[in-house]
Design an enzyme around this catalytic site. Sequence first.
Site, PDB file in Angstrom:
ATOM      1  N   ASN A  65       0.881  -1.173   0.000  1.00  0.00           N
ATOM      2  CA  ASN A  65       0.000   0.000   0.000  1.00  0.00           C
ATOM      3  C   ASN A  65       0.922   1.227   0.000  1.00  0.00           C
ATOM      4  O   ASN A  65       1.450   1.618   1.040  1.00  0.00           O
ATOM      5  CB  ASN A  65      -0.882  -0.037   1.248  1.00  0.00           C
ATOM      6  CG  ASN A  65      -1.880   1.105   1.269  1.00  0.00           C
ATOM      7  OD1 ASN A  65      -1.823   2.010   0.430  1.00  0.00           O
ATOM      8  ND2 ASN A  65      -2.790   1.068   2.228  1.00  0.00           N
ATOM      9  N   LYS A  74       3.111   0.832   3.306  1.00  0.00           N
ATOM     10  CA  LYS A  74       2.714  -0.200   4.271  1.00  0.00           C
ATOM     11  C   LYS A  74       2.837  -1.511   3.535  1.00  0.00           C
ATOM     12  O   LYS A  74       2.364  -1.640   2.414  1.00  0.00           O
ATOM     13  CB  LYS A  74       1.255  -0.015   4.684  1.00  0.00           C
ATOM     14  CG  LYS A  74       1.020   1.121   5.636  1.00  0.00           C
ATOM     15  CD  LYS A  74      -0.442   1.126   6.057  1.00  0.00           C
ATOM     16  CE  LYS A  74      -0.808   2.459   6.640  1.00  0.00           C
ATOM     17  NZ  LYS A  74      -2.202   2.796   6.524  1.00  0.00           N
ATOM     18  N   ARG A  87      -2.591  -2.281  -3.422  1.00  0.00           N
ATOM     19  CA  ARG A  87      -3.818  -1.529  -3.173  1.00  0.00           C
ATOM     20  C   ARG A  87      -3.748  -0.250  -4.017  1.00  0.00           C
ATOM     21  O   ARG A  87      -2.816   0.539  -3.874  1.00  0.00           O
ATOM     22  CB  ARG A  87      -3.919  -1.181  -1.691  1.00  0.00           C
ATOM     23  CG  ARG A  87      -5.168  -0.424  -1.346  1.00  0.00           C
ATOM     24  CD  ARG A  87      -4.844   0.906  -0.751  1.00  0.00           C
ATOM     25  NE  ARG A  87      -6.056   1.661  -0.485  1.00  0.00           N
ATOM     26  CZ  ARG A  87      -6.056   2.820   0.150  1.00  0.00           C
ATOM     27  NH1 ARG A  87      -4.940   3.338   0.596  1.00  0.00           N
ATOM     28  NH2 ARG A  87      -7.167   3.468   0.325  1.00  0.00           N
ATOM     29  N   HIS A 107     -12.907   2.980  -0.545  1.00  0.00           N
ATOM     30  CA  HIS A 107     -12.985   1.976   0.538  1.00  0.00           C
ATOM     31  C   HIS A 107     -13.702   0.713   0.075  1.00  0.00           C
ATOM     32  O   HIS A 107     -14.265  -0.030   0.890  1.00  0.00           O
ATOM     33  CB  HIS A 107     -13.751   2.517   1.771  1.00  0.00           C
ATOM     34  CG  HIS A 107     -13.038   3.553   2.563  1.00  0.00           C
ATOM     35  ND1 HIS A 107     -13.706   4.582   3.197  1.00  0.00           N
ATOM     36  CD2 HIS A 107     -11.734   3.731   2.834  1.00  0.00           C
ATOM     37  CE1 HIS A 107     -12.831   5.343   3.817  1.00  0.00           C
ATOM     38  NE2 HIS A 107     -11.629   4.853   3.605  1.00  0.00           N
ATOM     39  N   HIS A 134     -17.838   2.433   7.363  1.00  0.00           N
ATOM     40  CA  HIS A 134     -16.392   2.284   7.570  1.00  0.00           C
ATOM     41  C   HIS A 134     -15.908   3.587   8.193  1.00  0.00           C
ATOM     42  O   HIS A 134     -15.860   4.629   7.537  1.00  0.00           O
ATOM     43  CB  HIS A 134     -15.686   2.019   6.238  1.00  0.00           C
ATOM     44  CG  HIS A 134     -14.195   1.970   6.366  1.00  0.00           C
ATOM     45  ND1 HIS A 134     -13.465   0.803   6.274  1.00  0.00           N
ATOM     46  CD2 HIS A 134     -13.288   2.948   6.606  1.00  0.00           C
ATOM     47  CE1 HIS A 134     -12.189   1.069   6.459  1.00  0.00           C
ATOM     48  NE2 HIS A 134     -12.050   2.368   6.658  1.00  0.00           N
ATOM     49  N   LEU A 135     -15.559   3.537   9.488  1.00  0.00           N
ATOM     50  CA  LEU A 135     -15.246   4.756  10.231  1.00  0.00           C
ATOM     51  C   LEU A 135     -13.817   4.722  10.736  1.00  0.00           C
ATOM     52  O   LEU A 135     -13.501   4.035  11.716  1.00  0.00           O
ATOM     53  CB  LEU A 135     -16.208   4.895  11.424  1.00  0.00           C
ATOM     54  CG  LEU A 135     -17.701   4.713  11.094  1.00  0.00           C
ATOM     55  CD1 LEU A 135     -18.527   4.747  12.356  1.00  0.00           C
ATOM     56  CD2 LEU A 135     -18.155   5.782  10.109  1.00  0.00           C
ATOM     57  N   ASN A 155      -9.831   7.137  10.011  1.00  0.00           N
ATOM     58  CA  ASN A 155      -9.382   8.495   9.710  1.00  0.00           C
ATOM     59  C   ASN A 155     -10.062   8.975   8.426  1.00  0.00           C
ATOM     60  O   ASN A 155     -10.457  10.122   8.303  1.00  0.00           O
ATOM     61  CB  ASN A 155      -7.861   8.503   9.596  1.00  0.00           C
ATOM     62  CG  ASN A 155      -7.317   9.833  10.001  1.00  0.00           C
ATOM     63  OD1 ASN A 155      -7.972  10.600  10.735  1.00  0.00           O
ATOM     64  ND2 ASN A 155      -6.145  10.167   9.498  1.00  0.00           N
ATOM     65  N   GLY A 156     -10.210   8.071   7.453  1.00  0.00           N
ATOM     66  CA  GLY A 156     -11.120   8.298   6.323  1.00  0.00           C
ATOM     67  C   GLY A 156     -12.382   7.497   6.599  1.00  0.00           C
ATOM     68  O   GLY A 156     -12.284   6.383   7.129  1.00  0.00           O
ATOM     69  N   ARG A 186     -10.807  15.596   6.844  1.00  0.00           N
ATOM     70  CA  ARG A 186     -11.574  15.977   5.649  1.00  0.00           C
ATOM     71  C   ARG A 186     -12.960  16.461   6.040  1.00  0.00           C
ATOM     72  O   ARG A 186     -13.602  15.872   6.925  1.00  0.00           O
ATOM     73  CB  ARG A 186     -11.706  14.782   4.700  1.00  0.00           C
ATOM     74  CG  ARG A 186     -10.454  14.511   3.907  1.00  0.00           C
ATOM     75  CD  ARG A 186     -10.561  13.247   3.095  1.00  0.00           C
ATOM     76  NE  ARG A 186      -9.715  12.207   3.644  1.00  0.00           N
ATOM     77  CZ  ARG A 186      -9.742  10.931   3.293  1.00  0.00           C
ATOM     78  NH1 ARG A 186     -10.583  10.515   2.380  1.00  0.00           N
ATOM     79  NH2 ARG A 186      -8.935  10.063   3.850  1.00  0.00           N
ATOM     80  N   ASP A 190      -7.983  12.781  15.877  1.00  0.00           N
ATOM     81  CA  ASP A 190      -8.033  11.451  16.466  1.00  0.00           C
ATOM     82  C   ASP A 190      -9.245  11.331  17.397  1.00  0.00           C
ATOM     83  O   ASP A 190      -9.366  12.075  18.369  1.00  0.00           O
ATOM     84  CB  ASP A 190      -6.734  11.204  17.250  1.00  0.00           C
ATOM     85  CG  ASP A 190      -6.607   9.768  17.683  1.00  0.00           C
ATOM     86  OD1 ASP A 190      -5.745   9.060  17.128  1.00  0.00           O
ATOM     87  OD2 ASP A 190      -7.375   9.351  18.576  1.00  0.00           O
ATOM     88  N   ILE A 237     -12.710   3.441  14.318  1.00  0.00           N
ATOM     89  CA  ILE A 237     -13.728   4.011  15.213  1.00  0.00           C
ATOM     90  C   ILE A 237     -14.908   3.055  15.340  1.00  0.00           C
ATOM     91  O   ILE A 237     -15.386   2.760  16.439  1.00  0.00           O
ATOM     92  CB  ILE A 237     -14.196   5.390  14.683  1.00  0.00           C
ATOM     93  CG1 ILE A 237     -13.021   6.366  14.599  1.00  0.00           C
ATOM     94  CG2 ILE A 237     -15.310   5.949  15.552  1.00  0.00           C
ATOM     95  CD1 ILE A 237     -13.332   7.683  13.881  1.00  0.00           C
ATOM     96  N   GLY A 238     -15.380   2.546  14.200  1.00  0.00           N
ATOM     97  CA  GLY A 238     -16.559   1.668  14.200  1.00  0.00           C
ATOM     98  C   GLY A 238     -16.330   0.381  14.976  1.00  0.00           C
ATOM     99  O   GLY A 238     -17.243  -0.145  15.618  1.00  0.00           O
ATOM    100  N   GLU A 276      -8.853  -5.456   5.104  1.00  0.00           N
ATOM    101  CA  GLU A 276      -8.547  -5.054   3.733  1.00  0.00           C
ATOM    102  C   GLU A 276      -7.376  -5.855   3.176  1.00  0.00           C
ATOM    103  O   GLU A 276      -7.382  -6.255   2.016  1.00  0.00           O
ATOM    104  CB  GLU A 276      -8.266  -3.548   3.684  1.00  0.00           C
ATOM    105  CG  GLU A 276      -9.548  -2.746   3.877  1.00  0.00           C
ATOM    106  CD  GLU A 276      -9.298  -1.264   4.070  1.00  0.00           C
ATOM    107  OE1 GLU A 276      -8.920  -0.896   5.202  1.00  0.00           O
ATOM    108  OE2 GLU A 276      -9.487  -0.497   3.133  1.00  0.00           O
TER     109      GLU A 276
END
Length: 432
Positions: free
Chosen positions: A37, A44, A111, A199, A226-227, A229-230, A259, A301, A350-351, A403
């Site tokens: 990625n 990554k 990716r 995503h 999908h929660l 940073n993006g 964003r 964050d 987050i999710g 992912e």
Amino acid sequence: MQPDQEYSIYDHWYDNKLILKSPVKEYAMPNSVLIINCGSSSIKFALLLKDQNFRIHGLAENLGTPNARIKGVTLGNEPVDIHIPNADHKEALEVGLSRLANHKPDAIGHRIVHGGTLTQAELITEDIIDIIRDATPLAPLHNPAHLVGIEATRRLFPDLPQVAVFDTAFHQTMPAHAYRYAVPKFLYTEHNVRRYGFHGTSHAYVSERGSELAGSYKQGGWLTAHLGNGSSTCAIWNGQSVDTSMGLTPLEGLVMGTRSGDVDPRLHSFLAKNLGWDIYKIDKMLNSQSGLLGLSDLSNDMRTLIEASEQGNEDAALAIEVFCYRLAKSLSALSCGLPRLDGLFFTGGIGENSAFIREKTMSYLPHFGFNFSKEKNDNLKRGTEGRIDAGTGPQIWVVPTDEEGRIAQETSNVVARGVENSTTKKPEAATV
Ligand code: AMP
């Protein structure tokens, strides 16, 4: 053009025509897949080994600077921190992969953020590279970096199959009424201005896994959130994306870490006329100074914001409230794409981890007969799969995304497809 590192890679790519040309080959089925990625100054990477079911991870960051380094963990769980001053993508991959002496990859999955209108993962050929390059105006921060990564791995592993897995591909099943903007038609027909969505790898994995857990594998109508940073939402009917919150670029839709998500499009001319801002300044503000960071004036964050709001920080509390309200609003809107709503899946940093954010979001969704269980939500161990509704109404699940696993699976499928094709072609060749 802005003096921006992202753009300098773009120039580099065009100036030097770095990609090596090589003919398509036949490949054996992969046992180990290296996932790459590539960002503009970071990579990554992860090596997934099918039989042994384990993964090795690494991160190369600050590439092209004196602080370039590789961080990771060994198989024995020892931390790795290697300084590679001024290393570029290829050097970083060489150093990183030299640590995997006993675990060489059989295939490489990249990716790729934007694949234009490609509908599935593809073996990387010159044609696919052209498509990734052509989609650069639609993902100027990402696609040029991916091309640099492809070039580096093709130089390092010229004999391995390399596969491009696109964030956009899953959403290519959206109907025109979901993907078209209400702007003059020529912008779509001549300049590809439409909604693409991103995503896709995560929404595809989570909706498949979630519907399997719910006992209706790839059947019915589901919403995914999908929660991270993006962040983005998606509506999925019988396993296919029918609408999503991100659009032409990953800026549309939800409030994210930095964003803005949706704003009045006229904000641009307002800022230009009243503050004298140029388009680069506006773009930068909306992409990297807005969202949770902009609202709170504190952090992008979510953990930091939750802690701050618990200590009485009102800006942090408002940022969280806007995040959850806008998320609920997006899920409600996307439900219009579904003939029936069977349930909702939460995922992303987050999710998966924040019971508080899930509860707050559900408090804005009383309309669909959701019967949210506070007890199950609070008791769900962080980062695990689990159902958090009370057993009636549309189901609510937390499904940790994977992912990397999905990219490895798609890479294997593409290589297998190539092997099958070449196997079926062999008898014909024999008769010639
Ligand atoms: P991702 O981009 O998917 O890695 O997600 C990153 C986001 O997840 C950051 O905003 C983190 O603060 C957030 N996050 C991770 N763990 C938690 C947690 N326990 N509670 C709230 N937010 C979290």
